[in-house]
Design an enzyme around this catalytic site. Structure first.
Site, PDB file in Angstrom:
ATOM      1  CG  PHE A 121      -1.832   1.145   1.343  1.00  0.00           C
ATOM      2  CD1 PHE A 121      -3.010   1.165   0.610  1.00  0.00           C
ATOM      3  CD2 PHE A 121      -1.551   2.220   2.179  1.00  0.00           C
ATOM      4  CE1 PHE A 121      -3.890   2.239   0.707  1.00  0.00           C
ATOM      5  CE2 PHE A 121      -2.425   3.296   2.281  1.00  0.00           C
ATOM      6  CZ  PHE A 121      -3.592   3.306   1.545  1.00  0.00           C
ATOM      7  CG  ASN A 178      -3.779   4.127   6.708  1.00  0.00           C
ATOM      8  OD1 ASN A 178      -4.981   3.959   6.559  1.00  0.00           O
ATOM      9  ND2 ASN A 178      -3.024   4.698   5.787  1.00  0.00           N
ATOM     10  N   PRO A 179      -5.686   1.132   8.803  1.00  0.00           N
ATOM     11  CG  PRO A 179      -7.773   0.807   9.821  1.00  0.00           C
ATOM     12  CD  PRO A 179      -6.678   1.837   9.621  1.00  0.00           C
TER      13      PRO A 179
END
Length: 287
Positions: free
Chosen positions: A92, A194-195
Site C-alpha cells: 500500500f 491505517n487499516p
C-alpha cells in the site's frame, strides 16, 4: 544538441496528465521532472534548459503515469513525515492525508521519555519509521499479516536503521488475533493504525484499483471489520493517558468514534478532518 526549456516540458506533461484524469497533474509533472533529473523539486527553477534525452525520459514516465500507474511506483518512493520509504508492487502506498494522523501522534508524545509506540497494519512501515525518526528514544513496534508488505517494511526498516534511526521491532501478526502484542497490554503510549477500511464494492481510482493490494484497502462489514478489532486492541494495549489514532473512510465519521466511545476505558474521543474537509481519522485517550 538543442537544449529545450524545462518549463515547456512540464507544461506538456501537465496537459497529458490532465487529459488522462490524473488528480494532481501539475504536481505530478513537476515530481516526474525532478525524478528524471535526480534533483529536489524545489531546484527545478534552477534548471531552465534540459537536453533532449531528459525530455524523452520524462515523456516515457509521463506515459506510464497517464496509464494511471501510481506516481510513487514510478519514482520508487513515498514520503511521510520527515522520511521517505521505498514502495512498489504489492504494498500500500502511504497517502499525504496520513501526515495529519502522524502529527497528532507525535504531539501526544511530547514530554514523554522513552515512549512505547505500536503501528498496526504497518504496510510499508512508513508510520512506524516516521515515528522512530522523529523520536529516537521511542520503542516502536510494527505488525502486518501480509508477507509482501512485511518484506517491504523490513527493507525500509533496514534502510532507515542504516541512516542511524532507532530500529523498529517488526512482527508478523494479525490484528484480529487477541493475543497479538499481549505482552504489551497496558504499557503503550501511542497506537497508530491505517487499516483496510474502504467498504467492499466502493468505486476507487484506477491507481488504487489496479495497484494497491485489495486486502490493504477494502474491509467487510461496511469497511469496519478490521477497525472493530483495532479498537479492542487499542483498549487493551494503552496505558492510562495513552492515545490511539486510526484512519477511516470518509463515510465513517460517526461510526468509528461510536466504536471508540463504546469502550469504557477510552475517553476524549474525537474525529478529525483531512485537508479537503473530509472525516479522515479518529482519536481517543485511555482514561
Amino acid at each position: 544538441m538543442n537544449r529545450q526549456p524545462l518549463r515547456l516540458a512540464i507544461l506538456e506533461a501537465t496537459r497529458i496528465l490532465e487529459q488522462a484524469g490524473v488528480a494532481s497533474p501539475r504536481n505530478d509533472a513537476e515530481l516526474i521532472a525532478a525524478h528524471v533529473l535526480g534533483i529536489d523539486r524545489g531546484r527545478l527553477p534552477l534548471t531552465p534548459l534540459v537536453d533532449p534525452p531528459v525530455v524523452e525520459s520524462m515523456r516515457r514516465v509521463v506515459e506510464q503515469r497517464a496509464k494511471r500507474v501510481p506516481l510513487q511506483h514510478l519514482t520508487g518512493w513515498a514520503a511521510l513525515g520527515d522520511i521517505t520509504v521505498d514502495v512498489g508492487a504489492g504494498v500500500f502506498v502511504p497517502r499525504p492525508e496520513t501526515e495529519l494522523l502522524l502529527e497528532w501522534g507525535l504531539k501526544l508524545l511530547k514530554g514523554r521519555e522513552y515512549p512505547v509506540v505500536v503501528d498496526l497494519c504497518t504496510g510499508s512501515g512508513a508510520l512506524a519509521l516516521a515515528v522512530a525518526h522523529a523520536r529516537p528514544d521511542a520503542v516502536v513496534y510494527a505488525v502486518d499479516n501480509d508477507p509482501t508488505a512485511l518484506a517491504w517494511a523490513r527493507h525500509n526498516a533496514d534502510a532507515r536503521a542504516a541512516t542511524g534511526d532507532t530500529p523498529v521491532r517488526l512482527y508478523s501478526g494479525d490484528v484480529t488475533d487477541p493475543t497479538v502484542f499481549a505482552e504489551l497490554d497496558g504499557l503503550v503510549d501511542l497506537v497508530l493504525c491505517n487499516p483496510p477500511y474502504v467498504p467492499e464494492g466502493t468505486d476507487v481510482s484506477r491507481e488504487v484499483a489496479d495497484h494497491d493490494p485489495p486486502q490493504a484497502v477494502f474491509a467487510p462489514g461496511g469497511g469496519l471489520a478490521v477497525i472493530r478489532h483495532v479498537v479492542g486492541m487499542a483498549a487493551r494495549l494503552l496505558k492510562p493517558g495513552g492515545g490511539v489514532a486510526m484512519e477511516h473512510d470518509d463515510t465513517h465519521g460517526g461510526a468509528v468514534p461510536e466504536l471508540l466511545r463504546a469502550r469504557k476505558v477510552l475517553s476524549d474521543v474525537a474525529d478529525h478532518q483531512d485537508l479537503a474537509g473530509r472525516a479522515r481519522f479518529a482519536t481517543a485517550l485511555r482514561g
